[in-house]
Design a protein around this motif. Structure first.
Motif, short mmCIF file in Angstrom:
data_model
loop_
_atom_site.label_atom_id
_atom_site.label_comp_id
_atom_site.label_asym_id
_atom_site.label_seq_id
_atom_site.Cartn_x
_atom_site.Cartn_y
_atom_site.Cartn_z
N VAL A 208 -22.10 7.49 24.94
CA VAL A 208 -22.87 6.32 25.37
C VAL A 208 -21.94 5.31 26.04
CG1 VAL A 208 -24.40 4.44 24.65
CG2 VAL A 208 -24.57 6.67 23.53
N ASP A 209 -20.71 5.20 25.54
CA ASP A 209 -19.73 4.32 26.18
C ASP A 209 -19.49 4.74 27.63
OD1 ASP A 209 -19.40 2.85 23.87
OD2 ASP A 209 -17.57 3.89 23.23
N ALA A 210 -19.45 6.05 27.88
CA ALA A 210 -19.22 6.56 29.23
C ALA A 210 -20.37 6.18 30.16
CB ALA A 210 -19.03 8.07 29.20
N ILE A 211 -21.59 6.22 29.65
CA ILE A 211 -22.75 5.82 30.45
C ILE A 211 -22.66 4.34 30.76
CG2 ILE A 211 -25.27 5.65 30.49
CD1 ILE A 211 -25.31 8.02 28.51
N GLU A 212 -22.32 3.55 29.76
CA GLU A 212 -22.21 2.11 29.96
C GLU A 212 -21.10 1.77 30.96
OE1 GLU A 212 -22.51 -1.81 27.15
OE2 GLU A 212 -21.18 -0.20 26.46
N ALA A 213 -19.99 2.50 30.91
CA ALA A 213 -18.89 2.27 31.85
C ALA A 213 -19.35 2.53 33.28
CB ALA A 213 -17.70 3.15 31.50
N ALA A 214 -20.16 3.57 33.47
CA ALA A 214 -20.68 3.87 34.81
C ALA A 214 -21.62 2.76 35.29
CB ALA A 214 -21.41 5.21 34.79
N VAL A 215 -22.44 2.23 34.38
CA VAL A 215 -23.33 1.11 34.73
C VAL A 215 -22.52 -0.08 35.19
CG1 VAL A 215 -24.95 -0.58 33.79
CG2 VAL A 215 -25.21 1.84 33.22
N HIS A 216 -21.47 -0.39 34.44
CA HIS A 216 -20.60 -1.52 34.79
C HIS A 216 -19.96 -1.31 36.16
CE1 HIS A 216 -17.90 -4.91 34.21
NE2 HIS A 216 -16.88 -4.13 34.55
N GLU A 217 -19.55 -0.09 36.45
CA GLU A 217 -18.91 0.18 37.73
C GLU A 217 -19.90 0.06 38.89
OE1 GLU A 217 -15.93 3.43 39.83
OE2 GLU A 217 -16.58 3.71 37.75
N ILE A 218 -21.14 0.49 38.68
CA ILE A 218 -22.17 0.31 39.71
C ILE A 218 -22.31 -1.17 40.06
CG2 ILE A 218 -24.65 0.48 40.21
CD1 ILE A 218 -24.69 2.99 38.44
N GLU A 219 -22.34 -1.99 39.05
CA GLU A 219 -22.53 -3.43 39.25
C GLU A 219 -21.32 -4.07 39.95
OE1 GLU A 219 -23.46 -5.09 35.47
OE2 GLU A 219 -25.35 -3.96 35.26
N GLN A 220 -20.14 -3.48 39.78
CA GLN A 220 -18.93 -4.04 40.37
C GLN A 220 -18.77 -3.67 41.85
OE1 GLN A 220 -16.80 -6.22 38.71
NE2 GLN A 220 -18.55 -6.10 37.30
N PRO A 279 -30.53 -4.98 34.93
CA PRO A 279 -30.99 -5.00 33.53
C PRO A 279 -31.63 -3.70 33.07
CG PRO A 279 -31.61 -7.02 34.67
CD PRO A 279 -31.14 -6.07 35.72
N LEU A 280 -32.21 -2.95 33.99
CA LEU A 280 -32.89 -1.71 33.60
C LEU A 280 -31.89 -0.64 33.19
CD1 LEU A 280 -35.69 -1.66 36.33
CD2 LEU A 280 -35.88 -2.31 33.92
N ARG A 281 -30.79 -0.53 33.93
CA ARG A 281 -29.76 0.44 33.53
C ARG A 281 -29.15 0.02 32.19
NH1 ARG A 281 -28.21 -0.18 38.99
NH2 ARG A 281 -28.86 1.56 40.34
N ARG A 282 -28.93 -1.28 32.03
CA ARG A 282 -28.37 -1.76 30.76
C ARG A 282 -29.34 -1.47 29.61
NH1 ARG A 282 -27.15 -7.68 33.07
NH2 ARG A 282 -25.71 -7.13 34.75
N LYS A 283 -30.65 -1.60 29.91
CA LYS A 283 -31.67 -1.33 28.90
C LYS A 283 -31.60 0.13 28.45
CE LYS A 283 -35.39 -2.33 26.48
NZ LYS A 283 -35.36 -3.28 25.34
N ILE A 284 -31.36 1.03 29.39
CA ILE A 284 -31.24 2.45 29.05
C ILE A 284 -30.10 2.65 28.06
CG2 ILE A 284 -30.61 4.73 29.96
CD1 ILE A 284 -32.15 4.00 32.51
#
Length: 322
Positions: A208-220, A279-284
């Motif tokens: 799940v951390d890996a998914i969250e890291a990808a979300v953060h990178e998309i936003e950056q 927010p939707l990716r973060r919600k996932i």
């Protein structure tokens, strides 16, 4: 000299396997005969040439394979190189659920008595030259005694966990604009909805951390100049969801969908920044951590719907990629 960004001291087995998949390989079926003459075989992409004089080839077999004992005592084996049209045979001989792999398969015994499958690009019948233990595999080296060719088709190639034949066909469909947007959306909802359900049951915190890291990178990487990095991060977001589902068959399907995603984002569709869907990716991610199946799938559905709704408002004929 610049070091690879992902270079690490420890070797993660899953990542090791994934990176090995970056090297395209042919696909073969290795065959031999049982003590009673029964044909036996398995799918392999570890086949390689070793020497021209004498003519030596090798393949490696998992020590956990049920066929290892027979290959350890057999005097000969055959390498059957598959063509593009034989991808079903590859799946058949790789399946642990099919007891008689040769049922309905046309084959003939070679001069050494090993099964030669009809219609293959090439076949090499070998006498065992040497066997070597190597980690969790055993390497078999064979001296080629007979060889032949049956087909003028192209080779079946395995690349990044999928048949390159399929990947190339999909790429052409994407570039030609022949993949319907509604069908793609439906595929994403069905495939990743299922993977999110499995992820809620099976994912580790690290996954799940890996998914969250990808979300953060998309936003950056929302600036137009950072589009390649945003594409990589988006692909990693979906690939990480697939890994979290722990289902090899669905992971292969997800890799195919990731290929479609990359081609559409790179060559076909406009990809403007979309901070409104952050927010939707973060919600996932939040729902995965909470093991909330309904919440995760609902967030995915809303993500897809939001992107398409914005596209229709802009009057585009295509769709903004995920």
């Amino acid at each position: 000299m610049t070091q690879p960004a992902s270079l690490t001291e420890s070797i993660d087995p899953h990542r090791f396997r994934q990176l090995l998949g970056c090297f395209p390989t042919g696909v073969a079926i290795i065959t031999t005969s049982g003590n009673d003459g029964t044909p036996l075989g398995l799918t392999c992409n570890s086949f390689s040439s070793v020497s021209l004089e004498p003519p030596l080839v090798l393949f490696s077999l998992r020590n956990a394979s049920s066929l290892l004992p027979r290959f350890m005592t057999a005097d000969a084996f055959a390498i059957n190189i598959l063509s593009q049209s034989q991808d079903q045979l590859s799946g058949r001989f790789a399946s642990s659920k099919i007891a008689d792999k040769f049922e309905g398969v046309n084959w003939r015994p070679g001069p050494l008595g090993t099964p030669l499958i009809d219609g293959c690009l090439a076949s090499f019948e070998c006498q065992v030259h040497a066997r070597h233990e190597a980690g969790d595999h055993t390497i078999f080296i064979g001296e080629v005694k007979y060889m032949g060719a049956d087909s003028a088709d192209h080779a079946l190639v395995f690349y990044k966990g999928a048949y390159m034949m399929l990947a190339e066909s999909l790429r052409k469909l994407v570039l030609d604009g022949k993949l319907n947007t509604a069908d793609i959306d439906e595929a994403y909802r069905a495939l990743y909805g299922t993977l999110l359900r499995l992820g809620c049951e099976r994912a580790s915190e690290e996954e799940v951390d890996a998914i969250e890291a990808a979300v953060h990178e998309i936003e950056q990487h929302q600036h137009i100049d950072s589009l390649p990095r945003r594409i990589d991060a988006t692909a990693r977001f979906f690939s990480s969801i697939a890994r979290a589902g722990h289902n090899e068959a669905l992971t292969l399907m997800a890799q195919t969908m990731t290929s479609v995603l990359r081609e559409r984002m790179t060559h076909v569709l406009p990809t403007p920044p979309r901070p409104d869907v952050f927010p939707l990716r973060r919600k996932i991610v939040e729902c995965l951590r909470a093991r909330d199946v309904d919440g995760a799938t609902a967030a995915l559905d809303e993500l897809i719907t939001s992107l398409r709704k914005e596209t229709r408002t802009q009057g585009s004929e295509g769709s903004v990629p995920l």
